[in-house]
Design a protein around this motif. Structure first.
Motif, PDB file in Angstrom:
ATOM      1  N   ILE A 460       0.859  -1.188   0.000  1.00 19.52           N
ATOM      2  CA  ILE A 460       0.000   0.000   0.000  1.00 19.52           C
ATOM      3  C   ILE A 460       0.896   1.239   0.000  1.00 19.52           C
ATOM      4  CG2 ILE A 460      -1.787   1.271   1.249  1.00 19.52           C
ATOM      5  CD1 ILE A 460      -2.612  -1.405   2.501  1.00 19.52           C
ATOM      6  N   MET A 461       0.584   2.179  -0.854  1.00 22.45           N
ATOM      7  CA  MET A 461       1.327   3.441  -0.936  1.00 22.45           C
ATOM      8  C   MET A 461       0.388   4.587  -0.559  1.00 22.45           C
ATOM      9  SD  MET A 461       4.389   4.742  -1.790  1.00 22.45           S
ATOM     10  CE  MET A 461       5.161   3.604  -2.966  1.00 22.45           C
ATOM     11  N   CYS A 462       0.692   5.270   0.562  1.00 21.97           N
ATOM     12  CA  CYS A 462      -0.120   6.398   1.015  1.00 21.97           C
ATOM     13  C   CYS A 462       0.713   7.677   0.951  1.00 21.97           C
ATOM     14  CB  CYS A 462      -0.598   6.173   2.453  1.00 21.97           C
ATOM     15  SG  CYS A 462      -1.673   4.737   2.649  1.00 21.97           S
ATOM     16  N   PHE A 463       0.052   8.793   0.762  1.00 19.06           N
ATOM     17  CA  PHE A 463       0.749  10.071   0.637  1.00 19.06           C
ATOM     18  C   PHE A 463       0.324  11.005   1.773  1.00 19.06           C
ATOM     19  CE2 PHE A 463       0.498   8.251  -3.609  1.00 19.06           C
ATOM     20  CZ  PHE A 463       1.829   8.298  -4.000  1.00 19.06           C
ATOM     21  N   GLU A 464       1.334  11.492   2.490  1.00 15.51           N
ATOM     22  CA  GLU A 464       1.110  12.387   3.625  1.00 15.51           C
ATOM     23  C   GLU A 464       2.335  13.291   3.767  1.00 15.51           C
ATOM     24  OE1 GLU A 464       0.505  12.086   8.467  1.00 15.51           O
ATOM     25  OE2 GLU A 464      -0.032  10.373   7.195  1.00 15.51           O
ATOM     26  N   ASP A 465       2.114  14.542   4.047  1.00 15.87           N
ATOM     27  CA  ASP A 465       3.218  15.497   4.153  1.00 15.87           C
ATOM     28  C   ASP A 465       4.000  15.304   5.443  1.00 15.87           C
ATOM     29  OD1 ASP A 465       2.710  16.644   1.745  1.00 15.87           O
ATOM     30  OD2 ASP A 465       1.600  18.369   2.527  1.00 15.87           O
ATOM     31  N   ASN A 466       5.297  15.627   5.357  1.00 20.09           N
ATOM     32  CA  ASN A 466       6.190  15.740   6.514  1.00 20.09           C
ATOM     33  C   ASN A 466       6.399  14.433   7.273  1.00 20.09           C
ATOM     34  OD1 ASN A 466       6.530  18.643   6.183  1.00 20.09           O
ATOM     35  ND2 ASN A 466       4.420  18.823   6.962  1.00 20.09           N
ATOM     36  N   ILE A 467       6.286  13.309   6.620  1.00 17.17           N
ATOM     37  CA  ILE A 467       6.546  12.039   7.281  1.00 17.17           C
ATOM     38  C   ILE A 467       6.911  10.978   6.251  1.00 17.17           C
ATOM     39  CG2 ILE A 467       4.146  11.224   7.220  1.00 17.17           C
ATOM     40  CD1 ILE A 467       4.656  10.021  10.021  1.00 17.17           C
ATOM     41  N   ILE A 468       7.814  10.086   6.629  1.00 12.64           N
ATOM     42  CA  ILE A 468       8.114   8.875   5.859  1.00 12.64           C
ATOM     43  C   ILE A 468       8.011   7.712   6.819  1.00 12.64           C
ATOM     44  CG2 ILE A 468       9.927   7.572   4.678  1.00 12.64           C
ATOM     45  CD1 ILE A 468      10.888  10.134   3.420  1.00 12.64           C
ATOM     46  N   ARG A 469       7.131   6.770   6.516  1.00 12.01           N
ATOM     47  CA  ARG A 469       6.895   5.638   7.407  1.00 12.01           C
ATOM     48  C   ARG A 469       6.857   4.341   6.595  1.00 12.01           C
ATOM     49  NH1 ARG A 469       1.939   6.593   8.953  1.00 12.01           N
ATOM     50  NH2 ARG A 469       2.487   8.024  10.657  1.00 12.01           N
ATOM     51  N   PHE A 470       7.651   3.370   6.991  1.00 10.92           N
ATOM     52  CA  PHE A 470       7.624   2.024   6.424  1.00 10.92           C
ATOM     53  C   PHE A 470       7.046   1.075   7.469  1.00 10.92           C
ATOM     54  CE2 PHE A 470       9.912   3.798   3.115  1.00 10.92           C
ATOM     55  CZ  PHE A 470      10.324   2.877   2.160  1.00 10.92           C
ATOM     56  N   GLU A 471       6.014   0.337   7.092  1.00  6.10           N
ATOM     57  CA  GLU A 471       5.390  -0.614   8.008  1.00  6.10           C
ATOM     58  C   GLU A 471       5.427  -2.005   7.387  1.00  6.10           C
ATOM     59  OE1 GLU A 471       1.607   0.905   9.763  1.00  6.10           O
ATOM     60  OE2 GLU A 471       1.972   2.627   8.437  1.00  6.10           O
ATOM     61  N   GLN A 472       6.364  -2.822   7.866  1.00  2.99           N
ATOM     62  CA  GLN A 472       6.530  -4.213   7.424  1.00  2.99           C
ATOM     63  C   GLN A 472       6.654  -4.294   5.892  1.00  2.99           C
ATOM     64  OE1 GLN A 472       3.053  -6.068   9.217  1.00  2.99           O
ATOM     65  NE2 GLN A 472       4.241  -6.627  11.038  1.00  2.99           N
ATOM     66  N   VAL A 473       7.519  -3.447   5.359  1.00  2.00           N
ATOM     67  CA  VAL A 473       7.720  -3.380   3.906  1.00  2.00           C
ATOM     68  C   VAL A 473       8.936  -4.224   3.529  1.00  2.00           C
ATOM     69  CG1 VAL A 473       8.192  -1.893   1.935  1.00  2.00           C
ATOM     70  CG2 VAL A 473       6.735  -1.071   3.805  1.00  2.00           C
ATOM     71  N   PRO A 474       8.776  -5.247   2.693  1.00  2.00           N
ATOM     72  CA  PRO A 474       9.943  -6.025   2.248  1.00  2.00           C
ATOM     73  C   PRO A 474      10.713  -5.266   1.169  1.00  2.00           C
ATOM     74  CG  PRO A 474       7.962  -6.900   1.246  1.00  2.00           C
ATOM     75  CD  PRO A 474       7.521  -5.795   2.177  1.00  2.00           C
ATOM     76  N   LEU A 475      12.031  -5.412   1.179  1.00  2.00           N
ATOM     77  CA  LEU A 475      12.863  -4.839   0.121  1.00  2.00           C
ATOM     78  C   LEU A 475      13.160  -5.945  -0.877  1.00  2.00           C
ATOM     79  CD1 LEU A 475      15.369  -2.589   2.127  1.00  2.00           C
ATOM     80  CD2 LEU A 475      13.119  -2.010   1.188  1.00  2.00           C
ATOM     81  N   VAL A 476      12.542  -5.855  -2.046  1.00  2.00           N
ATOM     82  CA  VAL A 476      12.631  -6.905  -3.071  1.00  2.00           C
ATOM     83  C   VAL A 476      12.938  -6.248  -4.411  1.00  2.00           C
ATOM     84  CG1 VAL A 476      11.474  -8.899  -4.119  1.00  2.00           C
ATOM     85  CG2 VAL A 476      10.876  -8.199  -1.795  1.00  2.00           C
ATOM     86  N   THR A 477      13.871  -6.824  -5.151  1.00  2.00           N
ATOM     87  CA  THR A 477      14.193  -6.313  -6.487  1.00  2.00           C
ATOM     88  C   THR A 477      13.068  -6.682  -7.452  1.00  2.00           C
ATOM     89  OG1 THR A 477      15.394  -8.316  -7.108  1.00  2.00           O
ATOM     90  CG2 THR A 477      16.651  -6.574  -6.011  1.00  2.00           C
ATOM     91  N   PRO A 478      12.960  -6.012  -8.593  1.00  2.00           N
ATOM     92  CA  PRO A 478      11.879  -6.324  -9.547  1.00  2.00           C
ATOM     93  C   PRO A 478      11.873  -7.772 -10.035  1.00  2.00           C
ATOM     94  CG  PRO A 478      12.865  -4.225 -10.086  1.00  2.00           C
ATOM     95  CD  PRO A 478      13.731  -4.829  -9.017  1.00  2.00           C
ATOM     96  N   ASN A 479      13.041  -8.454 -10.013  1.00  2.61           N
ATOM     97  CA  ASN A 479      13.060  -9.850 -10.471  1.00  2.61           C
ATOM     98  C   ASN A 479      12.862 -10.842  -9.334  1.00  2.61           C
ATOM     99  OD1 ASN A 479      15.463  -9.530  -9.193  1.00  2.61           O
ATOM    100  ND2 ASN A 479      16.749 -10.276 -10.860  1.00  2.61           N
ATOM    101  N   GLY A 480      12.439 -10.335  -8.145  1.00 10.76           N
ATOM    102  CA  GLY A 480      12.045 -11.242  -7.075  1.00 10.76           C
ATOM    103  C   GLY A 480      13.121 -11.598  -6.074  1.00 10.76           C
ATOM    104  N   ASP A 481      14.265 -10.945  -6.106  1.00 12.15           N
ATOM    105  CA  ASP A 481      15.343 -11.237  -5.157  1.00 12.15           C
ATOM    106  C   ASP A 481      15.066 -10.488  -3.851  1.00 12.15           C
ATOM    107  OD1 ASP A 481      17.654 -12.043  -3.990  1.00 12.15           O
ATOM    108  OD2 ASP A 481      18.983 -10.748  -5.163  1.00 12.15           O
ATOM    109  N   VAL A 482      14.832 -11.222  -2.745  1.00  9.90           N
ATOM    110  CA  VAL A 482      14.480 -10.625  -1.459  1.00  9.90           C
ATOM    111  C   VAL A 482      15.752 -10.187  -0.734  1.00  9.90           C
ATOM    112  CG1 VAL A 482      13.338 -10.971   0.762  1.00  9.90           C
ATOM    113  CG2 VAL A 482      12.421 -12.055  -1.302  1.00  9.90           C
TER     114      VAL A 482
END
Length: 687
Positions: A460-482
């Motif tokens: 889910i991508m939400c837009f809000e001013d003056n804050i950056i928050r990651f909640e249980q976001v996996p970092l995965v490359t476009p080809n599926g490498d976790v």
């Protein structure tokens, strides 16, 4: 045996015929054998691959219903299915004119002008046939007075005929130029819409050489389409006119024979030309690969020079060219073989059939027009109608040979259609990618509705001013490498964060997700909108233009004035980064240089920081962007960012930067991370 050979030697026509047939068959057979007995070349020594790794084979380009459907879409409309914001499951259809914007457009007028010029050409041809026959008749009958009159009449019409011919040339040239302009504007508006240009080269692997498609292939497609319109319209018009004139005067049997021959020859040659479309597609693909290998050397010339890799790169370049050369030779041999068959069937046999057809009414004893006429009148009639039949045969031959151009156009049409389809998919958020497990799958924006919450665009991508928050976001490359299974942290405006960790741990992946370049595979990301987040890489991009353009990029001067900023503000930013001496060049901020070569690495990085001050976003990502800047200048720039309220995410290995940050985000490269405040007890690692 000897008498037979002697008889054959005396018959020169038989010798020429046998020799010609033998030569034709040998050329056709040689072309096929030479492709099988190929000598080893550079491509056998150097192995490489360039993107486009698709499991399914691309459809072959043929002149069939698919080709005509694709061509119709390109010529008039193309359908983009765009998801509605209020209901992603629904789609609405937008019809966009591409080559021909509408019925009342200039392009439609040019099509009618070409048609009118073609009619004028056909009328001119008939008029010249009739009047040339009159001139020749006066010569044969030794009538000097009528000869002068007929010759003067013939001469006075030549300027008008010349104008008609060149109006046709101009209208075809202008039509091609407008087709190319419309198609170029349309494709670039899609290609440079949002991050589509980035996604095409970094997320989707269906097209390897977009530059080839957007430049050379567009030009060749428009040229082929325009030429085909002329090469088909003129013969069809000639056939209609000459068939009508000949049927009225000589009867329907003569033109009917030629039309039956047209049907037979067209079907036969179209079948033989089927490989042309596939070979054209392959030619453009290999041309694009060869161009890419050359541009790759230019882009990485410094690294290659340090490695002294010129010999190895030469082998790669020659290997790429060798593949292209082999295909071009194969295509050339195919075209020569087909050219022999085309000439025999489309031209010479058509002339023979024409001679036979024109002889029928002249040999008839009771023909209403020709029987009982004097030899002089029969000769004049033969010249007039015979030349019409020759012109009819030539028109039929051109129409048959137009199938060759149509097969070539099918190849370009397939390439253009593939490009438009990929651009449409990427603008809808859909891309195809070969994953790390080897599967080639399609990723859709918004997910496919499956139960799994892990996958491209499942986050889910939400837009809000003056804050950056990651909640249980996996970092995965476009080809599926976790790279990291879950990442959770929160940063509010005013809290600078230092990001560190080894190469390949996920730092760049984090920033690409923040910049909306990569899809989210899960969790929830809260961030400001795109315009309120700025990214500065280690090697800043310098655009073409003035010194002012470098500072305000990607804005224009008009955008700068609308933002309420002036050249004095730009000079203030240059003063902070200690680059005011650049303004002292000739023309000051209006100076135009090749800034990539003129500026040093440190100057480029300071220009990028001045660019940051100009845009003044809520958050900025600094990726080793001060590595070539002195510590004192670096400190001034970071202090200014805090003064004006720019919150920083900094990737750096300099200990001197810790003092300018409040938190740190450290990746260990093994799937773990640590996010915590910077205090006196925390060891400052780096150099």
């Amino acid at each position: 045996m000897a008498p037979a050979l002697s008889k054959l030697a005396n018959n020169q026509s038989a010798i020429v015929g046998v020799a010609g047939m033998t030569a034709a068959l040998w050329i056709i057979a040689y072309g096929k054998m030479s492709n099988k007995k190929r000598k080893s070349g550079y491509e056998d020594k150097i192995q490489y691959t360039i993107a486009e790794k698709k499991e399914k084979k691309a459809g072959k380009a043929h002149v069939n219903s698919v080709f005509f459907k694709q061509l119709r879409q390109l010529l008039r409309e193309y359908i983009f299915l765009l998801p509605r914001r209020d209901s992603p499951s629904l789609i609405h259809t937008a019809f966009l004119a591409i080559l021909i914007p509408g019925f009342w457009s200039v392009e439609t007028g040019l099509l009618f002008l070409v048609a009118a010029a073609l009619i004028g050409r056909s009328v001119s041809d008939i008029w010249m046939i009739q009047n040339a026959t009159v001139v020749e008749s006066t010569i044969i009958h030794m009538n000097r007075a009528k000869f002068k009159t007929a010759l003067l009449k013939y001469l006075t019409a030549l300027p008008a005929i010349s104008v008609v011919t060149n109006v046709l040339k101009w209208s075809l040239g202008e039509l091609k130029l407008r087709f190319r302009t419309n198609l170029t504007h349309h494709l670039y508006s899609q290609y440079l819409n949002g991050y589509t240009y980035y996604k095409m080269s970094n997320l989707d692997n269906r097209i390897a050489n977009a530059d080839q498609l957007l430049t050379t292939d567009i030009d060749k497609f428009c040229e082929s389409a325009t030429d085909l319109y002329s090469n088909i319209s003129k013969p069809v018009l000639d056939i209609f006119i000459y068939v009508y004139r000949l049927t009225v005067n000589l009867g329907g049997k003569t033109p009917s024979i030629l039309m039956l021959y047209l049907l037979f020859a067209g079907v036969f040659l179209t079948r033989l030309r089927r490989p042309t479309g596939r070979l054209t597609v392959e030619e453009q693909k290999l041309e694009g690969e060869f161009r890419y290998v050359n541009s790759r050397l230019i882009t990485n010339s410094e690294e290659v020079a340090f490695y002294q890799g010129n010999v190895r790169e030469k082998l790669t370049l020659l290997a790429s060219y060798s593949k292209l050369r082999s295909h071009l030779r194969k295509f050339l041999e195919f075209r020569v073989s087909m050219g022999i068959i085309d000439n025999i069937i489309g031209k010479y046999f058509a002339s023979i059939v024409g001679f036979y057809a024109v002889s029928i009414p002249f040999f008839a004893d009771n023909h209403p027009l020709l029987s009982g006429e004097k030899s002089g009148q029969r000769l004049q009639a033969y010249y007039t109608y015979g030349r019409m039949l020759v012109k009819l045969a030539e028109a039929i031959g051109r129409l048959v040979l137009a199938g060759r151009e149509m097969s070539r156009l099918a190849g370009f049409t397939a390439r253009m259609t593939e490009l438009i389809k990929v651009l449409s998919d990427l603008n809808k958020g859909t891309y195809e990618r070969t994953m790390v497990n080897g599967n080639n799958i399609t990723q859709n924006a918004g997910g496919s509705g499956a139960a799994s919450s892990f996958g491209p665009n499942k986050g889910i991508m939400c837009f809000e001013d003056n804050i950056i928050r990651f909640e249980q976001v996996p970092l995965v490359t476009p080809n599926g490498d976790v790279l990291l299974k879950e990442l959770t942290f929160e940063v509010k405006s005013g809290t600078n964060v230092l990001v560190c960790g080894p190469n390949g741990c996920g730092k760049s992946s984090l920033f690409r997700i923040l910049g909306e370049l990569w899809p989210t595979w899960g969790g929830k990301v809260t961030k400001p909108s795109r315009g309120k987040l700025f990214y500065i890489p280690q090697r800043p991009y310098m655009t073409l233009g003035t010194l002012r353009d470098q500072i305000i990029y990607p804005h224009t001067s008009e955008d700068m004035l609308r933002m309420g900023q002036s050249d004095e503000d730009l000079m203030h930013y240059l003063d902070i980064v200690q680059l005011t001496y650049l303004e002292q060049r000739e023309n000051g901020l209006d100076a135009i240089e090749d800034w990539i070569d003129v500026l040093s690495g440190g100057e480029k990085q300071r220009i990028a920081m001045a660019r940051l001050f100009y845009h003044r976003p809520q958050f900025a990502i600094l990726d080793e962007c001060t590595s070539a800047v002195s510590v004192d200048v670096e400190g001034k720039m970071y202090s200014y960012c805090r003064e004006v309220g720019i919150t920083l995410f900094t990737v750096s290995h300099r200990k001197s930067l810790w003092v300018h940050h409040d938190n740190y985000l450290q990746f260990d490269g093994r799937g773990s991370y640590e996010f915590a405040p910077i205090d006196q007890d925390k060891e400052h690692f780096g150099s």
